[in-house]
Design an enzyme around this catalytic site. Structure first.
Site, PDB file in Angstrom:
ATOM      1  N   TYR A 199     111.232 -11.687  -9.304  1.00 31.51           N
ATOM      2  CA  TYR A 199     112.519 -11.287  -8.729  1.00 31.51           C
ATOM      3  C   TYR A 199     113.453 -10.762  -9.829  1.00 31.51           C
ATOM      4  O   TYR A 199     114.408 -10.062  -9.547  1.00 31.51           O
ATOM      5  CB  TYR A 199     113.202 -12.485  -8.046  1.00 31.51           C
ATOM      6  CG  TYR A 199     112.716 -12.827  -6.658  1.00 31.51           C
ATOM      7  CD1 TYR A 199     111.592 -12.229  -6.094  1.00 31.51           C
ATOM      8  CD2 TYR A 199     113.406 -13.772  -5.895  1.00 31.51           C
ATOM      9  CE1 TYR A 199     111.163 -12.568  -4.809  1.00 31.51           C
ATOM     10  CE2 TYR A 199     112.990 -14.105  -4.607  1.00 31.51           C
ATOM     11  CZ  TYR A 199     111.868 -13.516  -4.071  1.00 31.51           C
ATOM     12  OH  TYR A 199     111.454 -13.870  -2.800  1.00 31.51           O
ATOM     13  N   GLY A 200     113.169 -11.166 -11.055  1.00 32.13           N
ATOM     14  CA  GLY A 200     114.059 -10.809 -12.176  1.00 32.13           C
ATOM     15  C   GLY A 200     114.236  -9.321 -12.385  1.00 32.13           C
ATOM     16  O   GLY A 200     115.211  -8.886 -12.995  1.00 32.13           O
ATOM     17  N   CYS A 210     115.345 -21.026  -7.568  1.00 40.50           N
ATOM     18  CA  CYS A 210     115.177 -19.826  -8.384  1.00 40.50           C
ATOM     19  C   CYS A 210     116.581 -19.381  -8.777  1.00 40.50           C
ATOM     20  O   CYS A 210     117.450 -19.228  -7.904  1.00 40.50           O
ATOM     21  CB  CYS A 210     114.489 -18.746  -7.552  1.00 40.50           C
ATOM     22  SG  CYS A 210     114.441 -17.121  -8.317  1.00 40.50           S
ATOM     23  N   GLU A 220     103.726 -17.784 -17.175  1.00 40.34           N
ATOM     24  CA  GLU A 220     102.765 -17.676 -16.052  1.00 40.34           C
ATOM     25  C   GLU A 220     101.361 -17.382 -16.560  1.00 40.34           C
ATOM     26  O   GLU A 220     100.373 -17.798 -15.966  1.00 40.34           O
ATOM     27  CB  GLU A 220     103.187 -16.548 -15.098  1.00 40.34           C
ATOM     28  CG  GLU A 220     104.452 -16.841 -14.369  1.00 40.34           C
ATOM     29  CD  GLU A 220     104.264 -17.007 -12.870  1.00 40.34           C
ATOM     30  OE1 GLU A 220     103.224 -16.597 -12.348  1.00 40.34           O
ATOM     31  OE2 GLU A 220     105.177 -17.573 -12.244  1.00 40.34           O
ATOM     32  N   CYS A 230     116.244 -20.396 -15.712  1.00 37.67           N
ATOM     33  CA  CYS A 230     115.077 -19.851 -15.014  1.00 37.67           C
ATOM     34  C   CYS A 230     114.141 -21.029 -14.796  1.00 37.67           C
ATOM     35  O   CYS A 230     113.925 -21.836 -15.722  1.00 37.67           O
ATOM     36  CB  CYS A 230     114.398 -18.776 -15.853  1.00 37.67           C
ATOM     37  SG  CYS A 230     112.828 -18.211 -15.152  1.00 37.67           S
ATOM     38  N   HIS A 251     111.114 -21.341 -14.676  1.00 34.87           N
ATOM     39  CA  HIS A 251     109.885 -21.395 -15.482  1.00 34.87           C
ATOM     40  C   HIS A 251     110.102 -22.120 -16.826  1.00 34.87           C
ATOM     41  O   HIS A 251     109.152 -22.614 -17.425  1.00 34.87           O
ATOM     42  CB  HIS A 251     109.412 -19.982 -15.845  1.00 34.87           C
ATOM     43  CG  HIS A 251     108.737 -19.267 -14.730  1.00 34.87           C
ATOM     44  ND1 HIS A 251     109.413 -18.798 -13.638  1.00 34.87           N
ATOM     45  CD2 HIS A 251     107.433 -18.942 -14.545  1.00 34.87           C
ATOM     46  CE1 HIS A 251     108.559 -18.199 -12.825  1.00 34.87           C
ATOM     47  NE2 HIS A 251     107.352 -18.275 -13.358  1.00 34.87           N
ATOM     48  N   ASP A 273     111.053 -20.252  -4.226  1.00 32.09           N
ATOM     49  CA  ASP A 273     111.198 -19.549  -5.507  1.00 32.09           C
ATOM     50  C   ASP A 273     110.463 -18.220  -5.370  1.00 32.09           C
ATOM     51  O   ASP A 273     109.719 -18.005  -4.406  1.00 32.09           O
ATOM     52  CB  ASP A 273     110.563 -20.394  -6.632  1.00 32.09           C
ATOM     53  CG  ASP A 273     110.617 -19.699  -7.986  1.00 32.09           C
ATOM     54  OD1 ASP A 273     111.674 -19.152  -8.346  1.00 32.09           O
ATOM     55  OD2 ASP A 273     109.592 -19.674  -8.701  1.00 32.09           O
ATOM     56  N   SER A 274     110.654 -17.356  -6.360  1.00 33.54           N
ATOM     57  CA  SER A 274     109.915 -16.090  -6.374  1.00 33.54           C
ATOM     58  C   SER A 274     108.413 -16.340  -6.543  1.00 33.54           C
ATOM     59  O   SER A 274     107.599 -15.502  -6.180  1.00 33.54           O
ATOM     60  CB  SER A 274     110.414 -15.235  -7.525  1.00 33.54           C
ATOM     61  OG  SER A 274     110.228 -15.929  -8.739  1.00 33.54           O
TER      62      SER A 274
HETATM   63  N1  DGL Z   1     111.898 -18.322 -11.134  1.00 38.79           N
HETATM   64  C1  DGL Z   1     112.776 -17.204 -11.371  1.00 38.79           C
HETATM   65  C2  DGL Z   1     114.181 -17.688 -11.773  1.00 38.79           C
HETATM   66  O1  DGL Z   1     114.432 -18.861 -11.813  1.00 38.79           O
HETATM   67  C3  DGL Z   1     112.260 -16.299 -12.466  1.00 38.79           C
HETATM   68  C4  DGL Z   1     110.994 -15.558 -12.225  1.00 38.79           C
HETATM   69  C5  DGL Z   1     111.151 -14.207 -11.596  1.00 38.79           C
HETATM   70  O2  DGL Z   1     111.627 -13.254 -12.248  1.00 38.79           O
HETATM   71  O3  DGL Z   1     110.787 -14.093 -10.443  1.00 38.79           O
HETATM   72  O4  DGL Z   1     115.032 -16.906 -12.049  1.00 38.79           O
END
Ligand code: DGL
Length: 268
Positions: free
Chosen positions: A43-44, A74, A155, A187, A189, A11-12
């Site tokens: 990563y978003g 992710c 986070e 997502c 999170h 994941d990111s």
């Molecule tokens: N975990 C990333 C996702 O599922 C989101 C967090 C990020 O922007 O890195 O898209």
């Protein structure tokens, strides 16, 4: 390939630990090797090119660790880098994303005519969910909304409080999410704020927790590949590309228990 080998997950950052947590509950005999690219999170906000570059390098790291399957935990990386990974590494290791199992399940089940999707800017901009649903079932209407404040908010430990309630209610009140039957938490999170989202909809909208669907899919896939581990359970390993104490203390929220994070500077 031996069934005793680990499953690679990335994941990111640490959000993908929600998926790892669902997997260890459904597949308790599997060893997990997790990589969180905390050096490049979020990563978003990144370009598709950057996300592809990071994802390929991480997948190669997991391949070097002898993983028998690689899961992109992710949504953002699944949206932009899945085909890249299959192209370059698909002949060496099975690669699974977190979008297809969810779309395939919902597209073929009743009561999901109008589906809402919330995720990062990059996931929503890709329009990946609408495209994939359309390819399977053009009758399904998909309305997507970028909710970029949610991942950093979670986070930072802001959930189940008045601030998170205000942010969540403001996003979910968007006209884009009116009249939906179900809402995909696109997502990794977002499982942490599922109770608040449920409270907002008061049972009128089904909240789709992608982590559990992906974990079930992984079980089916490993069974079909005859790669389910039957031997002794090995210790999970967790790596991140940038270490801060706050990541270490947040892992319990995402994985359900405190874990040891190892710093792995794969970008040096
Ligand atoms: N975990 C990333 C996702 O599922 C989101 C967090 C990020 O922007 O890195 O898209």
């Amino acid at each position: 390939m031996s069934s005793a080998l680990p499953i690679g997950i990335f994941d990111s950052g640490i959000g993908g630990l929600t998926v790892a947590n669902a997997i260890r509950k459904i597949l308790p005999k599997e060893q997990l090797i997790y990589f969180g690219d905390t050096a490049h999170m979020p990563y978003g906000d990144k370009s598709p090119e950057a996300i592809k570059f990071y994802s390929l390098k991480i997948a190669k790291f997991l391949l070097d660790k002898n993983c028998k399957l690689i899961l992109i935990a992710c949504n953002t990386a699944s949206a932009h880098a899945f085909h890249e990974l299959v192209h370059f590494l698909g002949d060496k290791v099975p690669i699974v994303n977190v979008i297809d199992p969810v779309v395939n399940l919902l597209a073929n089940s009743p009561n999901h005519g109008r589906i809402g999707v919330i995720g990062t800017k990059s996931t929503i901009r890709s329009d990946i969910y609408a495209k994939k649903f359309k390819a399977i079932n053009p009758e399904i209407q998909v309305s997507s909304l970028a909710t970029p404040l949610l991942a950093p908010m979670i986070e930072e430990g802001f959930f189940n409080n008045t601030i998170s309630n205000t942010v969540i209610n403001s996003y979910l009140s968007s006209s884009k999410l009116k009249r939906i039957d179900s809402l995909i938490l696109a997502c990794t999170h977002y499982p942490l704020i599922k109770p608040e989202i449920q409270a907002f909809y008061k049972g009128k909208v089904e909240i789709i927790n992608t982590a559990e669907i992906v974990a079930e899919h992984l079980k089916e896939r490993l069974t079909a590949l005859e790669l389910l581990n039957a031997g002794p359970v090995k210790k999970h390993q967790f790596y991140i590309s940038d270490y801060t104490p706050s990541f270490a203390s947040s892992t319990r929220l995402f994985f359900g228990e405190k874990i040891h994070l190892s710093y792995k500077p794969i970008w040096d």
